[in-house]
Design a protein around this motif. Structure first.
Motif, short mmCIF file in Angstrom:
data_model
loop_
_atom_site.label_atom_id
_atom_site.label_comp_id
_atom_site.label_asym_id
_atom_site.label_seq_id
_atom_site.Cartn_x
_atom_site.Cartn_y
_atom_site.Cartn_z
N VAL A 23 -48.42 87.23 -67.32
CA VAL A 23 -49.26 86.03 -67.24
C VAL A 23 -50.72 86.42 -67.07
N VAL A 25 -54.56 83.50 -67.52
CA VAL A 25 -54.24 82.16 -67.04
C VAL A 25 -54.34 82.17 -65.52
N THR A 26 -54.95 81.12 -64.97
CA THR A 26 -55.07 81.03 -63.52
C THR A 26 -54.31 79.81 -63.00
N SER A 27 -54.18 79.74 -61.72
CA SER A 27 -53.53 78.61 -61.05
C SER A 27 -52.12 78.37 -61.57
N THR A 28 -51.32 79.41 -61.59
CA THR A 28 -49.96 79.25 -62.08
C THR A 28 -48.95 79.56 -60.99
N GLN A 46 -43.56 79.58 -66.44
CA GLN A 46 -44.93 79.61 -65.90
C GLN A 46 -45.40 78.17 -65.80
N GLU A 88 -48.54 75.83 -65.05
CA GLU A 88 -50.00 75.74 -64.88
C GLU A 88 -50.34 74.41 -64.24
N ARG A 89 -51.08 74.47 -63.19
CA ARG A 89 -51.51 73.24 -62.52
C ARG A 89 -53.03 73.16 -62.62
N GLY A 90 -53.49 71.99 -62.89
CA GLY A 90 -54.93 71.79 -62.99
C GLY A 90 -55.35 70.56 -62.21
#
Length: 98
Positions: free
Chosen positions: A56, A61-64, A92, A94-96
């Motif tokens: 990842v 990719v961040t905030s996973t 995975q 991903e939250r935003g």
């Protein structure tokens, strides 16, 4: 801030069995001097998660959140029956934020 709905992505990676076993043995050696007892299965899961995190991170990719779904052909008994890869399937998330 409001959290938007999470995006889920499935990913499968293949790790050469000898490489996976080497990393697993390093982890076992790290925990053995402390006298702590960990099940081999828990350590296999920990190594698989480390590989998933690396995969990842290569995607930047961040905030996973990573959840291991399946590990196929891990070295359960400390020997390698064949040269096939260890297959790790994970999700995975991903939250935003809005």
């Amino acid at each position: 801030m409001q959290e938007k709905q999470a995006d889920r992505h499935w990913q499968t990676i293949e790790i050469p069995a000898d490489e996976f076993n080497h990393r697993l043995n390093q982890l076992i050696e790290t925990h053995s001097p402390t006298g702590a007892l960990f099940s081999r299965l828990a350590l296999i899961h920990q190594v698989a998660k480390a590989y998933a995190v690396e995969a990842v991170n290569q995607l930047n990719v961040t905030s996973t959140e990573i959840e291991i779904e399946e590990i196929t052909d891990p070295p359960l008994y400390g020997y390698m029956p064949d040269d096939g890869p260890v297959i790790i399937q994970f999700r995975q998330i991903e939250r935003g934020f809005l």
